[in-house]
Motif scaffolding. Structure first.
Motif, PDB file in Angstrom:
ATOM      1  N   LEU A 150       0.667  -1.221  -0.007  1.00 35.09           N
ATOM      2  CA  LEU A 150      -0.162  -0.096  -0.109  1.00 35.09           C
ATOM      3  C   LEU A 150       0.838   1.359  -0.074  1.00 35.09           C
ATOM      4  O   LEU A 150       0.481   2.405  -0.651  1.00 35.09           O
ATOM      5  CB  LEU A 150      -0.853   0.035   1.233  1.00 35.09           C
ATOM      6  N   ALA A 151       1.976   1.152   0.712  1.00 39.31           N
ATOM      7  CA  ALA A 151       3.039   2.541   0.650  1.00 39.31           C
ATOM      8  C   ALA A 151       3.529   2.725  -0.576  1.00 39.31           C
ATOM      9  O   ALA A 151       4.191   3.611  -0.827  1.00 39.31           O
ATOM     10  CB  ALA A 151       3.807   2.241   1.824  1.00 39.31           C
ATOM     11  N   ALA A 152       3.804   1.454  -1.392  1.00 37.26           N
ATOM     12  CA  ALA A 152       4.491   1.582  -2.534  1.00 37.26           C
ATOM     13  C   ALA A 152       3.904   2.364  -3.639  1.00 37.26           C
ATOM     14  O   ALA A 152       4.782   3.079  -4.473  1.00 37.26           O
ATOM     15  CB  ALA A 152       4.871  -0.016  -3.200  1.00 37.26           C
ATOM     16  N   GLY A 153       2.603   2.517  -3.877  1.00 37.76           N
ATOM     17  CA  GLY A 153       2.046   3.334  -4.914  1.00 37.76           C
ATOM     18  C   GLY A 153       0.525   3.402  -4.841  1.00 37.76           C
ATOM     19  O   GLY A 153       0.029   2.648  -3.827  1.00 37.76           O
ATOM     20  N   PRO A 154      -0.281   3.963  -5.788  1.00 40.71           N
ATOM     21  CA  PRO A 154      -1.745   4.314  -5.427  1.00 40.71           C
ATOM     22  C   PRO A 154      -2.620   2.857  -5.734  1.00 40.71           C
ATOM     23  O   PRO A 154      -3.155   2.675  -6.826  1.00 40.71           O
ATOM     24  CB  PRO A 154      -1.851   5.168  -6.737  1.00 40.71           C
ATOM     25  N   VAL A 155      -2.574   2.131  -4.758  1.00 38.79           N
ATOM     26  CA  VAL A 155      -3.269   0.848  -4.868  1.00 38.79           C
ATOM     27  C   VAL A 155      -4.618   1.006  -4.554  1.00 38.79           C
ATOM     28  O   VAL A 155      -4.894   1.725  -3.433  1.00 38.79           O
ATOM     29  CB  VAL A 155      -2.661  -0.294  -3.938  1.00 38.79           C
TER      30      VAL A 155
END
Length: 370
Positions: A150-155
């Motif tokens: 979730l922190a990696a990108g716009p999931v």
């Protein structure tokens, strides 16, 4: 740019004749009847909003789970030309660090509208309903792993099996984060599926596929999907994933909650042959992809325009009702703004359909004809 058309149809309007004004890539006005000034172009065919696909793995040899930027752009552009002007990139099962990096790469392309958002379909799935996913990489939902993704990108959406240890906690975590929890690749019974909906799950990934079959004594996840109004249902209407009678049953039970998805994999737009999906070798014969080792369907090679056509021509849905399943409803599911409609200020994403066969004739995206 001022366009006229014999007919403009959205999920909420059917205008004949109609006109549309486009300014700076967005819809400035939409009206019926005579144009306020002389039009720049008359569009032959039925004008509809660009399609929204919330479950798509790639095209033209590129898999969103591992493609570089050039590959992602090429795959997205293929779907744009097929009428899907908003593509949600689905990331299938892979090692966590690779999934994390790919979510970040895709996230960097959201601002440019190359992809609309990211859908994570992987890792937190049942080995009993793995489909084309690599069983060796499937794990129960882990809070730390989920937070990394979730922190990696716009999931915008995560598919998971709620019956796995930690599954319901993961659904709650996603709900609290404003991310759609989708139930799929799951062996859940009806009680567990209902508990997941109570915990915040709001969608079902490719209904009937990758889950316990419906039984009159054990309705399982499909039974909950068809009867719980809180759930949106993905349907892959490609002539392979669902028998026409199953499509009819889903539409009669929950047609106002259905969204069409392509589940398109990297072989879409490519010739028959061997490809990779989620770590498994896939063979495509006559356009149908199957896992070599198990024979399981491995996604599809049909963009959502094909499903729309089947809904209208084969299942008798009105065009407005069918359009809702590929425009406004999927956009609303993931909270995608400015797409799925032709209202004031929306992106000027248009598809021109043949009025009889409903094939895609032309596509405009962001005010530019492709």
């Amino acid at each position: 740019m001022l366009l006229t058309a014999d007919r403009v149809v959205t999920a909420s309007q059917d205008l004949r004749p109609a006109w549309l004004r486009v300014t700076d890539g967005r819809v400035e006005a939409l009206g019926q009847g005579e144009t306020p000034v002389r039009a720049d172009e008359h569009v032959a065919g039925v004008v509809v909003p660009g399609f929204v696909d919330v479950h798509c793995h790639g095209a033209v040899g590129a898999d969103f789970a591992g493609a570089d930027e050039a590959g992602v752009r090429a795959a997205a552009a293929f779907h744009w030309r097929a009428g899907t002007t908003s593509v949600v990139a689905s990331v299938a099962t892979a090692p966590l660090d690779l999934m994390e990096r790919q979510v970040a790469r895709l996230g960097g392309l959201v601002a440019d509208r190359v992809v609309a958002a990211v859908h994570v379909e992987g890792r937190f799935l049942s080995p009993l309903r793995k489909g084309a996913h690599d069983e060796r990489l499937l794990v129960p939902p882990d809070r730390a792993d989920l937070d990394r993704l979730l922190a990696a990108g716009p999931v915008a959406m995560v598919t998971l099996a709620p019956e796995l240890p930690g599954g319901l906690d993961a659904v709650r975590r996603l709900h609290d984060a404003g991310v759609v929890a989708a139930l799929g690749h799951s062996d859940a019974d009806a009680a567990t599926a209902t508990a997941a909906v109570d915990a915040g799950a709001r969608s079902v990934t490719h209904l009937f596929n990758g889950m316990v079959p419906f039984s009159h004594r054990a309705p399982a996840l499909p039974g909950v999907a068809l009867t719980d109004d809180r759930l949106t249902l993905e349907l892959v209407v490609d002539g392979q994933h669902l028998d026409p009678l199953a499509v009819t049953m889903a539409l009669r039970a929950a047609g106002d909650r259905a969204v069409l998805v392509s589940d398109a994999m990297s072989a879409t737009g490519q010739p028959d042959g061997r490809y990779d999906l989620a770590g498994n070798e896939v063979e495509v014969v006559d356009g149908v992809p199957r896992v070599v080792s198990t024979g399981s369907l491995a996604g599809s090679t049909t963009p959502v325009a094909g499903g729309l056509r089947r809904l209208v021509l084969d299942h008798g849905l009105g065009l407005q009702q069918a359009l809702a399943a590929v425009t406004s409803r999927p956009a609303a599911l993931l909270g995608l703004e400015g797409v799925g409609d032709l209202g004031l200020g929306t992106h000027a994403d248009l598809v021109v359909l043949d009025p009889h066969e409903l094939t895609v004739l032309r596509v405009m995206r962001g005010g530019e004809w492709l």
